[in-house]
Design a protein around this motif. Structure first.
Motif, mmCIF file in Angstrom:
data_model
loop_
_atom_site.group_PDB
_atom_site.id
_atom_site.type_symbol
_atom_site.label_atom_id
_atom_site.label_comp_id
_atom_site.label_asym_id
_atom_site.label_seq_id
_atom_site.Cartn_x
_atom_site.Cartn_y
_atom_site.Cartn_z
ATOM 1 N N LEU A 221 0.600 13.793 -9.705
ATOM 2 C CA LEU A 221 1.164 15.139 -9.802
ATOM 3 C C LEU A 221 1.646 15.431 -11.217
ATOM 4 C CD1 LEU A 221 3.169 15.281 -6.445
ATOM 5 C CD2 LEU A 221 1.124 16.611 -7.027
ATOM 6 N N ASP A 222 2.233 14.419 -11.855
ATOM 7 C CA ASP A 222 2.680 14.570 -13.238
ATOM 8 C C ASP A 222 1.493 14.843 -14.163
ATOM 9 O OD1 ASP A 222 4.395 14.353 -15.544
ATOM 10 O OD2 ASP A 222 3.642 12.324 -15.815
ATOM 11 N N LEU B 224 0.835 -1.199 0.000
ATOM 12 C CA LEU B 224 0.000 0.000 0.000
ATOM 13 C C LEU B 224 0.872 1.253 0.000
ATOM 14 C CD1 LEU B 224 -2.851 1.224 0.190
ATOM 15 C CD2 LEU B 224 -2.650 1.093 2.682
ATOM 16 N N LEU B 225 1.907 1.253 0.808
ATOM 17 C CA LEU B 225 2.812 2.392 0.878
ATOM 18 C C LEU B 225 3.516 2.613 -0.469
ATOM 19 C CD1 LEU B 225 4.069 4.532 2.766
ATOM 20 C CD2 LEU B 225 5.859 2.868 3.310
ATOM 21 N N PHE B 226 4.011 1.533 -1.049
ATOM 22 C CA PHE B 226 4.696 1.615 -2.348
ATOM 23 C C PHE B 226 3.763 2.159 -3.434
ATOM 24 C CE2 PHE B 226 5.365 -0.599 -6.413
ATOM 25 C CZ PHE B 226 6.613 -0.112 -6.767
ATOM 26 N N ALA B 227 2.577 1.557 -3.540
ATOM 27 C CA ALA B 227 1.651 1.968 -4.587
ATOM 28 C C ALA B 227 1.158 3.395 -4.362
ATOM 29 C CB ALA B 227 0.469 1.000 -4.646
ATOM 30 N N ALA B 228 0.876 3.739 -3.114
ATOM 31 C CA ALA B 228 0.325 5.065 -2.829
ATOM 32 C C ALA B 228 1.309 6.171 -3.197
ATOM 33 C CB ALA B 228 -0.055 5.161 -1.351
ATOM 34 N N ILE B 229 2.573 5.980 -2.844
ATOM 35 C CA ILE B 229 3.570 7.016 -3.143
ATOM 36 C C ILE B 229 3.734 7.191 -4.646
ATOM 37 C CG2 ILE B 229 6.033 7.554 -3.007
ATOM 38 C CD1 ILE B 229 6.025 6.330 -0.202
ATOM 39 N N TRP B 230 3.844 6.087 -5.382
ATOM 40 C CA TRP B 230 4.027 6.201 -6.832
ATOM 41 C C TRP B 230 2.781 6.724 -7.525
ATOM 42 C CZ3 TRP B 230 8.226 6.887 -9.307
ATOM 43 C CH2 TRP B 230 9.429 6.338 -8.828
ATOM 44 N N PHE B 231 1.604 6.315 -7.067
ATOM 45 C CA PHE B 231 0.383 6.863 -7.648
ATOM 46 C C PHE B 231 0.311 8.379 -7.428
ATOM 47 C CE2 PHE B 231 -1.928 2.599 -7.561
ATOM 48 C CZ PHE B 231 -1.907 2.481 -8.945
ATOM 49 N N ALA B 232 0.766 8.833 -6.277
ATOM 50 C CA ALA B 232 0.772 10.276 -6.013
ATOM 51 C C ALA B 232 1.731 10.997 -6.954
ATOM 52 C CB ALA B 232 1.149 10.530 -4.556
ATOM 53 N N ILE B 233 2.895 10.393 -7.211
ATOM 54 C CA ILE B 233 3.857 11.003 -8.140
ATOM 55 C C ILE B 233 3.267 11.063 -9.544
ATOM 56 C CG2 ILE B 233 6.102 10.677 -9.251
ATOM 57 C CD1 ILE B 233 7.068 9.455 -6.590
ATOM 58 N N PHE B 234 2.657 9.958 -9.979
ATOM 59 C CA PHE B 234 2.033 9.944 -11.305
ATOM 60 C C PHE B 234 0.897 10.967 -11.378
ATOM 61 C CE2 PHE B 234 3.187 5.166 -11.439
ATOM 62 C CZ PHE B 234 4.478 5.477 -11.868
#
Length: 478
Positions: A33-34, A21-31
């Motif tokens: 923002l992009d 969940l932590l891994f997916a949440a952080i990367w989804f947030a980066i995507f």
């Protein structure tokens, strides 16, 4: 709890769920923002009037400034090449047009169809001296050699090289618009418009959603920030000067890299890299229809995954290897977006794994066999942001699709969103395996997409029938 030492497997399952969940949440947030940055750039252009789509006041079929050649590679395209060539010659009556169709000596069905077409001095059939299939780039290079030979014989230099595929349905105004744009540009790309298919609302339909957004938002933003524009491989024109500079940059006599799976994408970026000017030309005709290349995209899962595997392998992996990152900041941003496919697929895979794990962990917690792992306020805030950004992304996707295809397809676009995600995950997995195989010394494989029906052949409801009679898409909002 006593269950911690007694049932370690279930507790570790809860920990694994939290880490995923932590891994997916952080990367989804980066995507997110992009994507939000692109949305804001597009909205700014839209509000300022610079992203508004102009409309032609009259049919645009004027004679060309110079000789324009259309390169059409064909392997096992006997079902669509005839309608494609006939429609293109009918839609583009200009005398300075030449259509070069490249086929293979062992593809007798395609050769037979081309031989049966009514004679037209503007059509050239180039038979490859090698058995097919080779790569699309190799076929394009064979056509290019034939063009150069005709230039030498006629002493007339080609002004524009236009790329199309055997399944394309061109717009009558496209040729003149590209020709005019080449007065001040070296590369011109028109939008691609996937056609809805009643028999494949979900697989083929998801292309409608993706291209509607990419060719109304992403390419518009790339154009206005001055970033390099990738070629879609169809509906695009290169000036002769741009091709000459690409040849010089490669120290080659052939403009297309035969070892590249996405040679069209690469050539588009090379135009900018070699000092040329690129233009994304988004225009509507006098009836309000988008001047675009229409075609049917794969309608089943296997064909769609194979096609997107080629895109991911060519753009993400070969693009990194062959083109690198030495470019302006705007281009770095866009290349990051182009090449993020494998990473996006990994994050999506983690997210879908979470969906499978969640009920098991929830049951383990409810029965006391696992302790809850505290998410913390920061992770909860990221999850809230991701949820809001997902809703926004779905709204934007539906809006772009609805603007081009209507309200019903806009609703379907929301429901099709997971379909595109699953296809992306499967394609990325195959692309990674193919890339590793090539690194290990294996042969690069070209997976050709077989086309069964041309757009103007399709027996369809009155909507498509009327559009085909006019040889153009139906009117749509600006």
């Amino acid at each position: 709890m006593s269950s911690w030492p007694t049932y370690p497997a279930l507790q570790w399952l809860a920990v694994a769920e939290h880490e995923l969940l932590l891994f997916a949440a952080i990367w989804f947030a980066i995507f997110a923002l992009d994507e939000l940055a692109v949305d804001l750039a597009w909205l700014r252009l839209r509000l300022s009037g610079r992203a508004w789509t102009p409309r032609l006041s009259h049919p645009c079929t004027a004679e060309l400034e110079g000789l324009a050649v259309v390169l059409v590679p064909a392997w096992l395209e006997s079902r669509v090449i005839g309608p494609m060539v006939r429609h293109a010659l009918q839609s583009w009556p200009q005398r300075n047009l030449r259509i070069y169709v490249g086929c293979y000596r062992n593809d007798l069905a395609t050769i037979a169809v081309l031989s049966s077409l009514a004679p037209d001095p503007r059509l050239r059939v180039v038979v490859h001296d090698r058995d097919g299939p080779t790569t699309k780039a190799d076929c394009l290079n064979r056509i290019y050699r034939a063009i150069c030979e005709d230039e030498r014989r006629s002493a007339v230099r080609v002004r524009a090289l236009i790329l199309h595929d055997a399944e394309d349905m061109v717009h009558p105004a496209a040729l003149t618009l590209m020709d005019r744009a080449l007065d001040t540009a070296d590369f011109v790309q028109l939008p691609v418009r996937p056609e809805p298919q009643a028999s494949s609302r979900w697989i083929a339909g998801h292309y409608c959603d993706e291209f509607a957004e990419a060719h109304a938002r992403d390419m518009v933003v790339r154009h206005h920030i001055g970033a390099a524009l990738p070629s879609a491989g169809v509906g695009c024109a290169f000036s002769r000067g741009a091709i000459d500079r690409i040849l010089a940059a490669r120290s080659s006599a052939e403009p297309f890299a035969a070892e590249c799976l996405t040679e069209d994408y690469e050539c588009g970026l090379l135009v900018h890299q070699t000092g040329g000017r690129s233009v994304f030309l988004r225009v509507r005709d006098s009836a309000g229809a988008l001047v675009a290349t229409r075609e049917f995209f794969p309608s089943n899962l296997v064909a769609s995954v194979r096609q997107k595997t080629r895109w991911v392998h060519g753009i993400a992996f070969q693009g990194w290897d062959r083109l690198g990152w030495k470019c302006a900041p705007g281009d770095v941003w866009m290349r990051l977006r182009d090449r993020r496919g494998p990473l996006v697929a990994l994050v999506l895979a983690a997210a879908y794994l979470l969906v499978l794990l969640w009920p098991l962990v929830l049951l383990a917690k409810a029965t006391g066999f696992a302790q809850p792992v505290d998410d913390g306020p920061l992770l909860r805030a990221v999850l809230a942001f991701n949820l809001a950004s997902l809703v926004w992304r779905l709204i934007m996707r539906a809006w772009f699709t609805g603007r081009e295809y209507g309200a019903i397809e806009a609703v379907r676009a929301i429901l099709r969103f997971p379909v595109g995600n699953v296809i992306a995950v499967l394609a990325a997995r195959r692309a990674i395996a193919a890339y590793i195989r090539v690194l290990a010394g294996g042969r690069l494989r070209w997976e050709h997409t077989v086309h069964h029906v041309h757009v103007c052949q399709a027996a369809s409801p009155a909507r498509s029938e009327a559009a085909n009679e006019r040889h153009q898409p139906l009117p749509a909002a600006a």
